[in-house]
Design a protein around this motif. Structure first.
Motif, PDB file in Angstrom:
ATOM      1  N   GLN A  41     -10.655   7.647 -12.046  1.00  0.00           N
ATOM      2  CA  GLN A  41      -9.428   8.441 -12.077  1.00  0.00           C
ATOM      3  C   GLN A  41      -8.232   7.590 -12.511  1.00  0.00           C
ATOM      4  N   LEU A  42      -8.190   6.357 -12.029  1.00  0.00           N
ATOM      5  CA  LEU A  42      -7.105   5.467 -12.432  1.00  0.00           C
ATOM      6  C   LEU A  42      -7.183   5.170 -13.925  1.00  0.00           C
ATOM      7  N   ASP A  43      -8.395   4.915 -14.402  1.00  0.00           N
ATOM      8  CA  ASP A  43      -8.574   4.575 -15.819  1.00  0.00           C
ATOM      9  C   ASP A  43      -8.258   5.737 -16.740  1.00  0.00           C
ATOM     10  N   THR A  44      -8.632   6.935 -16.316  1.00  0.00           N
ATOM     11  CA  THR A  44      -8.478   8.102 -17.199  1.00  0.00           C
ATOM     12  C   THR A  44      -7.177   8.857 -16.948  1.00  0.00           C
ATOM     13  N   GLY A  45      -6.493   8.525 -15.862  1.00  0.00           N
ATOM     14  CA  GLY A  45      -5.265   9.244 -15.535  1.00  0.00           C
ATOM     15  C   GLY A  45      -5.527  10.636 -14.991  1.00  0.00           C
ATOM     16  N   GLU A  46      -6.754  10.912 -14.553  1.00  0.00           N
ATOM     17  CA  GLU A  46      -7.124  12.245 -14.058  1.00  0.00           C
ATOM     18  C   GLU A  46      -6.849  12.345 -12.563  1.00  0.00           C
ATOM     19  N   PHE A  47      -5.577  12.305 -12.205  1.00  0.00           N
ATOM     20  CA  PHE A  47      -5.190  12.474 -10.804  1.00  0.00           C
ATOM     21  C   PHE A  47      -3.769  13.032 -10.750  1.00  0.00           C
ATOM     22  N   ASP A  48      -3.477  13.732  -9.664  1.00  0.00           N
ATOM     23  CA  ASP A  48      -2.101  14.187  -9.416  1.00  0.00           C
ATOM     24  C   ASP A  48      -1.386  13.163  -8.533  1.00  0.00           C
TER      25      ASP A  48
ATOM     26  N   ASN B  66       0.842  -1.194   0.000  1.00  0.00           N
ATOM     27  CA  ASN B  66       0.000   0.000   0.000  1.00  0.00           C
ATOM     28  C   ASN B  66       0.880   1.249   0.000  1.00  0.00           C
ATOM     29  N   GLY B  67       0.485   2.232  -0.768  1.00  0.00           N
ATOM     30  CA  GLY B  67       1.266   3.460  -0.807  1.00  0.00           C
ATOM     31  C   GLY B  67       0.538   4.552  -1.570  1.00  0.00           C
ATOM     32  N   LEU B  68       1.290   5.565  -1.974  1.00  0.00           N
ATOM     33  CA  LEU B  68       0.759   6.689  -2.735  1.00  0.00           C
ATOM     34  C   LEU B  68       1.429   6.718  -4.101  1.00  0.00           C
ATOM     35  N   VAL B  69       0.680   7.056  -5.135  1.00  0.00           N
ATOM     36  CA  VAL B  69       1.188   7.060  -6.508  1.00  0.00           C
ATOM     37  C   VAL B  69       1.192   8.482  -7.054  1.00  0.00           C
ATOM     38  N   PHE B  70       2.288   8.866  -7.679  1.00  0.00           N
ATOM     39  CA  PHE B  70       2.375  10.160  -8.362  1.00  0.00           C
ATOM     40  C   PHE B  70       2.116   9.954  -9.848  1.00  0.00           C
ATOM     41  N   ASN B  71       1.392  10.864 -10.452  1.00  0.00           N
ATOM     42  CA  ASN B  71       1.107  10.785 -11.883  1.00  0.00           C
ATOM     43  C   ASN B  71       2.250  11.429 -12.659  1.00  0.00           C
ATOM     44  N   SER B  72       3.132  10.609 -13.191  1.00  0.00           N
ATOM     45  CA  SER B  72       4.315  11.111 -13.894  1.00  0.00           C
ATOM     46  C   SER B  72       3.984  11.763 -15.225  1.00  0.00           C
ATOM     47  N   LYS B  73       2.753  11.638 -15.637  1.00  0.00           N
ATOM     48  CA  LYS B  73       2.349  12.232 -16.916  1.00  0.00           C
ATOM     49  C   LYS B  73       1.955  13.700 -16.743  1.00  0.00           C
ATOM     50  N   ARG B  74       1.805  14.122 -15.479  1.00  0.00           N
ATOM     51  CA  ARG B  74       1.363  15.492 -15.203  1.00  0.00           C
ATOM     52  C   ARG B  74       2.461  16.294 -14.533  1.00  0.00           C
TER      53      ARG B  74
END
Length: 551
Positions: free
Chosen positions: A415-422, A286-294
């Protein structure tokens, strides 16, 4: 890309195996002696279990919920099973372990005289049907991805089947032990149709369905013609009790035989003489994920700076406390130790002590010395929300304006599917093999056989790294190693690849890896011969134990 060839990453497994996966072992076994039958200490009685959630289906071919598998293991059997201590895989419905014909072909002889609950005998036709039904895309089985390494299963004798694999697969036998590979009777399944079968299933397990009221209870009764020794217990009953406190009070007062124990109840549980308690590792992460695309997380130095913001031990204490352990290399400590991975080196190299000045230095070098705005999404669950709030507080201290956004499960999955998260929470139950973590968390699904669906955005679990750096040779080689590692035959060859993979992905800082969970389960001392483990699929009745109840 044809529909037949396409094996899409099943987004719902995120939910099954991550956000709710912690309930897997907590939904184990428990119960009390009731009027349903005698309780003479050897045979009879009803073992009443507790579960915080109800199953949504009793068809193992369509189940996505990890805790429901613990119920269905009593209704259905698999070709092989894992010993309760996890030390080996042994034949179950199979007469012998799979015989390797070549790299992608295995024959499996079957036991004769195994009877389904309707009185019909299991044959090779049932076994082949069970796998091929899941693999057929028109059936839309939620387990199809899990068996995607299988091309087809053929009946090659009345009591023999042959597996044709898409590629050599190191975990072939292990996968055959899971409920994803449960055997169902072909005629019954076809006659009923999937929806009716899901309500009134027929298997070959030690118990058969007696009554199911979703949201209330599930009652199973002993199957006297079970192919192994019949169960001592007359019935198993699962009561749906969402509140852990309520379930624990019922255990203390004798209303149930087993209940999970939350961290806040651990001290109290130790003082109750009538129960015994055990902690069981969950093999999750378990952890936190950063969106490297943003922006700004497309900058590696920003992601590295985040590692210096947190005190990992403090974050662990704030989220799960005693019921968790630090995780390294995106895997539980137990997996690291079992594979002799250099996790202590990783701890020194990639899990620094909190150092806000170092974080500010990295942010300055990345061009974000004046801070930035960021939104972090989380489910309402306390463990995830506390993790996000902890990072939010640390971010604010270095000039980052972080907003916490609480979302429901559906929005989180979107959000996971669309990548709409920071930044978002993440969890995964990968089992005891590194493949269970690296293949699902960090492979590039665009390279899967058949490719991905047209609306595929990216691998959120891996922080969208492949999408952020599409020309990266380092990531391209990592994806190749992930696929190679699951095909190799020797453990040492695989170990070397996973060490390289751990270095690759830890050095990209796509996550803040926080913890692997443990569950605490307690049961009445009136239960004899009961010893739940992380591996035992049928702890109340299997070839190693047969539980009974005292009066």
């Amino acid at each position: 890309m044809t529909d037949k060839d396409n094996l899409p990453l099943d987004r719902r497994r995120f939910l099954t195996m991550s956000a709710l996966g912690g309930a897997t072992m907590l939904a184990g076994c428990g119960g009390q002696t009731t009027d349903d039958g005698p309780s003479d200490g050897s045979e009879g009685g009803t073992f009443i279990n507790t579960s915080p959630e109800s199953a949504t289906t009793l068809d193992p071919r369509m189940n996505e919920l990890a805790w429901a598998n613990s119920m269905m293991h009593y209704l259905f059997d698999t070709l092989v099973t894992i010993k309760p201590d996890g030390s080996d895989i042994v034949p179950h419905l199979a007469k012998e372990r799979p015989k390797k014909q070549d790299e992608t072909t295995y024959t499996v002889p079957l036991k004769q005289g195994v009877m389904f609950h309707d009185g019909s005998e299991m044959t090779a036709e049932d076994v082949a049907y069970s796998f091929n039904w899941v693999l057929d895309p028109k059936n839309k089985s939620t387990n199809r991805e899990n068996l995607g390494f299988i091309k087809s299963v053929e009946k090659t004798g009345d009591y023999e089947v042959t597996f044709n694999l898409r590629y050599a697969y190191a975990l072939f036998e292990l996968e055959l032990a899971g409920m994803n590979a449960a055997i169902v009777p072909k005629k019954v399944a076809e006659d009923k149709g999937q929806k009716k079968f899901a309500q009134k299933p027929v298997g070959s397990g030690p118990f058969k369905l007696k009554e199911w009221q979703s949201g209330s209870h599930l009652t199973l009764e002993r199957y006297d013609d079970y192919f192994l020794e019949k169960a001592n217990l007359k019935q198993i009953k699962y009561r749906i009790i969402p509140q852990a406190q309520t379930a624990f009070v019922d255990l203390k007062t004798g209303g149930v035989h087993q209940a999970s124990v939350s961290e806040t109840l651990l001290g109290e549980a130790k003082k109750v003489d009538s129960i015994q308690m055990k902690r069981i590792s969950q093999f999750d992460y378990n952890g936190l994920v950063f969106n490297s695309k943003r922006e700004p997380f497309d900058n590696r130095k920003v992601r590295e700076a985040m590692q210096y913001l947190v005190d990992y031990d403090e974050m662990l204490k704030a989220t799960k406390g005693e019921l968790a352990k630090r995780s390294y290399g995106f895997m539980p400590k137990e997996v690291n130790e079992a594979w002799n991975f250099p996790w202590q080196e990783w701890k020194q190299k990639y899990y620094p002590s909190r150092d806000h000045e170092k974080a500010k230095q990295l942010l300055e070098e990345a061009g974000y010395g004046d801070g930035f705005d960021v939104t972090m999404s989380t489910l309402a669950s306390g463990k995830f929300k506390k993790m996000v709030i902890k990072l939010q507080n640390e971010m604010n201290q270095v000039g980052i304006n972080a907003e916490v956004q609480e979302v429901d499960t559906g929005r989180w999955l979107d959000q996971l599917d669309t990548g709409e998260f920071d930044v978002t929470i993440y969890g995964w139950s990968g089992g005891q093999d590194p493949d269970g973590f690296y293949y699902y968390l960090f492979r590039n699904p665009r390279n899967d056989d058949g490719g991905v669906e047209d609306n595929y955005i990216g691998n959120a679990a891996g922080g969208m790294l492949y999408e952020a750096y599409p020309d990266s040779e380092k990531l391209k080689k990592a994806d190749e190693k992930i696929r190679e590692a699951r095909k190799l035959g020797t453990r040492e060859e695989r170990r070397k690849l996973y060490i390289e993979l751990a270095e690759t992905f830890q050095s990209e800082y796509p996550h803040i890896p926080v913890y692997s969970e443990q569950s605490a389960t307690a049961w009445s001392k009136k239960v004899n011969g009961y010893d739940p483990t992380a591996f035992a699929a049928q702890p109340l009745c299997n070839k190693w134990s047969n539980v009974s109840l005292d009066n």
